[in-house]
Design a protein around this motif. Structure first.
Motif, PDB file in Angstrom:
ATOM      1  N   HIS A  32     -12.974  -7.300  11.430  1.00 24.59           N
ATOM      2  CA  HIS A  32     -14.376  -7.270  11.835  1.00 24.59           C
ATOM      3  C   HIS A  32     -15.221  -8.200  10.976  1.00 24.59           C
ATOM      4  O   HIS A  32     -16.210  -8.776  11.448  1.00 24.59           O
ATOM      5  CB  HIS A  32     -14.924  -5.831  11.764  1.00 24.59           C
ATOM      6  CG  HIS A  32     -15.182  -5.336  10.368  1.00 24.59           C
ATOM      7  ND1 HIS A  32     -16.351  -5.592   9.682  1.00 24.59           N
ATOM      8  CD2 HIS A  32     -14.410  -4.622   9.532  1.00 24.59           C
ATOM      9  CE1 HIS A  32     -16.291  -5.048   8.478  1.00 24.59           C
ATOM     10  NE2 HIS A  32     -15.125  -4.454   8.364  1.00 24.59           N
ATOM     11  N   HIS A  35     -14.525 -11.708  12.358  1.00 28.23           N
ATOM     12  CA  HIS A  35     -15.140 -11.856  13.683  1.00 28.23           C
ATOM     13  C   HIS A  35     -16.665 -11.951  13.580  1.00 28.23           C
ATOM     14  O   HIS A  35     -17.290 -12.718  14.305  1.00 28.23           O
ATOM     15  CB  HIS A  35     -14.756 -10.672  14.578  1.00 28.23           C
ATOM     16  CG  HIS A  35     -13.292 -10.590  14.880  1.00 28.23           C
ATOM     17  ND1 HIS A  35     -12.478 -11.698  14.906  1.00 28.23           N
ATOM     18  CD2 HIS A  35     -12.487  -9.526  15.169  1.00 28.23           C
ATOM     19  CE1 HIS A  35     -11.236 -11.327  15.202  1.00 28.23           C
ATOM     20  NE2 HIS A  35     -11.226 -10.014  15.357  1.00 28.23           N
ATOM     21  N   SER A  36     -17.264 -11.158  12.675  1.00 28.37           N
ATOM     22  CA  SER A  36     -18.723 -11.209  12.557  1.00 28.37           C
ATOM     23  C   SER A  36     -19.182 -12.532  11.954  1.00 28.37           C
ATOM     24  O   SER A  36     -20.207 -13.094  12.374  1.00 28.37           O
ATOM     25  CB  SER A  36     -19.232 -10.034  11.718  1.00 28.37           C
ATOM     26  OG  SER A  36     -18.694 -10.059  10.396  1.00 28.37           O
ATOM     27  N   LYS A  39     -18.954 -14.981  14.764  1.00 30.92           N
ATOM     28  CA  LYS A  39     -20.034 -14.786  15.731  1.00 30.92           C
ATOM     29  C   LYS A  39     -21.320 -15.425  15.241  1.00 30.92           C
ATOM     30  O   LYS A  39     -22.044 -16.072  16.005  1.00 30.92           O
ATOM     31  CB  LYS A  39     -20.241 -13.289  15.985  1.00 30.92           C
ATOM     32  CG  LYS A  39     -21.250 -12.979  17.072  1.00 30.92           C
ATOM     33  CD  LYS A  39     -21.310 -11.486  17.342  1.00 30.92           C
ATOM     34  CE  LYS A  39     -22.329 -11.179  18.441  1.00 30.92           C
ATOM     35  NZ  LYS A  39     -22.381  -9.704  18.716  1.00 30.92           N
ATOM     36  N   ALA A 181     -12.351 -19.792  13.405  1.00 33.00           N
ATOM     37  CA  ALA A 181     -11.876 -18.494  12.921  1.00 33.00           C
ATOM     38  C   ALA A 181     -10.794 -18.664  11.859  1.00 33.00           C
ATOM     39  O   ALA A 181     -10.741 -17.902  10.883  1.00 33.00           O
ATOM     40  CB  ALA A 181     -11.344 -17.670  14.087  1.00 33.00           C
ATOM     41  N   ARG A 320      -3.949 -17.294  18.022  1.00 31.78           N
ATOM     42  CA  ARG A 320      -5.171 -16.510  18.199  1.00 31.78           C
ATOM     43  C   ARG A 320      -5.685 -16.643  19.626  1.00 31.78           C
ATOM     44  O   ARG A 320      -6.097 -15.651  20.242  1.00 31.78           O
ATOM     45  CB  ARG A 320      -6.236 -16.960  17.201  1.00 31.78           C
ATOM     46  CG  ARG A 320      -7.509 -16.117  17.245  1.00 31.78           C
ATOM     47  CD  ARG A 320      -8.575 -16.636  16.289  1.00 31.78           C
ATOM     48  NE  ARG A 320      -9.703 -15.718  16.229  1.00 31.78           N
ATOM     49  CZ  ARG A 320     -10.708 -15.692  17.094  1.00 31.78           C
ATOM     50  NH1 ARG A 320     -10.721 -16.551  18.105  1.00 31.78           N
ATOM     51  NH2 ARG A 320     -11.705 -14.825  16.967  1.00 31.78           N
ATOM     52  N   ARG A 324      -6.152 -13.681  22.283  1.00 31.29           N
ATOM     53  CA  ARG A 324      -7.520 -13.459  22.743  1.00 31.29           C
ATOM     54  C   ARG A 324      -7.625 -13.597  24.263  1.00 31.29           C
ATOM     55  O   ARG A 324      -8.317 -12.812  24.921  1.00 31.29           O
ATOM     56  CB  ARG A 324      -8.443 -14.463  22.036  1.00 31.29           C
ATOM     57  CG  ARG A 324      -9.916 -14.259  22.295  1.00 31.29           C
ATOM     58  CD  ARG A 324     -10.729 -15.087  21.312  1.00 31.29           C
ATOM     59  NE  ARG A 324     -10.424 -16.505  21.398  1.00 31.29           N
ATOM     60  CZ  ARG A 324     -10.984 -17.344  22.271  1.00 31.29           C
ATOM     61  NH1 ARG A 324     -11.888 -16.901  23.136  1.00 31.29           N
ATOM     62  NH2 ARG A 324     -10.675 -18.632  22.265  1.00 31.29           N
ATOM     63  N   MET A 332     -10.907  -6.924  18.101  1.00 33.70           N
ATOM     64  CA  MET A 332     -11.943  -7.357  19.039  1.00 33.70           C
ATOM     65  C   MET A 332     -12.112  -6.304  20.144  1.00 33.70           C
ATOM     66  O   MET A 332     -11.198  -5.590  20.500  1.00 33.70           O
ATOM     67  CB  MET A 332     -11.581  -8.702  19.667  1.00 33.70           C
ATOM     68  CG  MET A 332     -11.636  -9.857  18.683  1.00 33.70           C
ATOM     69  SD  MET A 332     -11.612 -11.486  19.492  1.00 33.70           S
ATOM     70  CE  MET A 332     -13.248 -11.534  20.224  1.00 33.70           C
TER      71      MET A 332
END
Length: 332
Positions: A32, A35-36, A39, A181, A320, A324, A332
């Motif tokens: 997380h 990912h954050s 983002k 990423a 990835r 995804r 995710m």
């Protein structure tokens, strides 16, 4: 944040670190958190600018053909050094202009001789382009894109007169966000690249309230137990760029810019992305002047090292994307 270290010699005989016995990093590398950070990075504006190529890959007198975000692009340099870029298909019958010829600063189509000047030609208009001295950028103001800016946000770099730069280009089956990423996961360094990195510790994680960077202590392997320890930061100034900058240790001030340029159009079912990575090395040591003088000899070695790392990291990015795209990416 100041890191208190004193390294009088760039080389340190570090204790041997057996790959399987090094401290595990999987608990620290929280999905997380990565990912954050991704983002936030991908939400930043780009001004519609994409890195097209290394400036050295665009010598006067020879056009360069590239595809960016599904758009065919041609670029060339005039005798005065000006870079021109525009649509890569001839407006007459669609010839690939990247295979045409530059004559007197104009691009001459090799199918029927249509001449395109830097300011345009019949049915052809140039695109905004910027040469920052290391990389060439092109602006694509596509439909539904964000507002374009006059210039790209070029990361801060060491002065060119005090640095040696080398640019590496690779392609992979993934999207730009998968490249970014990878760079926003510093914990994989000494596990995935044991030939290059050792004794890696993440000192600071991104804190959206006070900043957005990773601070890392790591040692670059030079063979055997010899390594060069540094403290470096990773930041994402734009949606397709991550910058690593050495803050302390040998080469302080040096930076590595990783730019992810989509080749295929958005939402393509079989995406491809180009990694265009610029290493800008500098040093306060007296002998670095000799290194700058030998830059043409150093660049192949710098590119070779970057290529080896990116062969691994591209496999990470491609994996990835595969996960995804199937809805199987953990976290995710």
């Amino acid at each position: 944040m100041k890191i208190a270290h004193s390294w009088h010699s760039p080389l340190r005989p570090l204790p041997r670190q057996v790959w399987s016995e090094q401290p595990a990093t999987w608990q620290a590398a929280k999905p997380h958190l990565i990912h954050s950070a991704l983002k936030r990075a991908t939400a930043r504006p780009s001004g519609n600018w994409f890195v097209l190529a290394a400036g050295r890959h665009l010598p006067p007198g020879r056009p360069l053909g590239r595809t960016v975000a599904g758009e065919e692009i041609v670029a060339w340099r005039t005798p005065t050094g000006q870079v021109v870029a525009g649509p890569g298909a001839c407006p007459h019958l669609g010839a690939p202009l990247g295979k045409s010829r530059v004559v007197g600063g104009e691009l001459v189509c090799h199918w029927h001789g249509l001449r395109l000047a830097p300011n345009g030609g019949p049915g052809w208009s140039p695109l905004p382009v910027h040469d920052d001295g290391v990389l060439v950028w092109v602006r694509l103001d596509q439909e539904d894109a964000e507002p374009g800016t006059p210039l790209p946000a070029v990361p801060q770099r060491p002065p060119r007169a005090q640095a040696v730069e080398a640019v590496t280009v690779l392609e992979g089956a993934c999207e730009a966000e998968d490249i970014i990423a990878n760079r926003l996961d510093p914990w994989h360094g000494s596990w995935f690249h044991p030939y290059a990195f050792t004794h890696l510790t993440v000192l600071e994680e991104p804190d959206p309230a006070s900043g957005d960077r990773f601070l890392v202590r790591v040692a670059y392997r030079l063979g055997g137990r010899a390594a060069v320890p540094v403290v470096a930061e990773f930041t994402a100034p734009g949606p397709r760029t991550v910058v690593m900058r050495i803050l302390q240790g040998e080469g302080a001030g040096s930076s590595v810019e990783t730019h992810a340029t989509p080749i295929t159009a958005p939402n393509d079912q079989r995406p491809r992305t180009a990694v265009i990575e610029a290493v800008i090395a500098t040093s306060a040591r007296t002998g670095f002047g000799a290194a700058r003088a030998a830059a043409p000899l150093l660049r192949p070695f710098m590119r070779r090292a970057a290529t080896r790392l990116w062969r691994d990291d591209m496999a990470y990015a491609e994996r990835r994307w595969q996960l995804r795209s199937n809805g199987r990416l953990p976290g995710m």
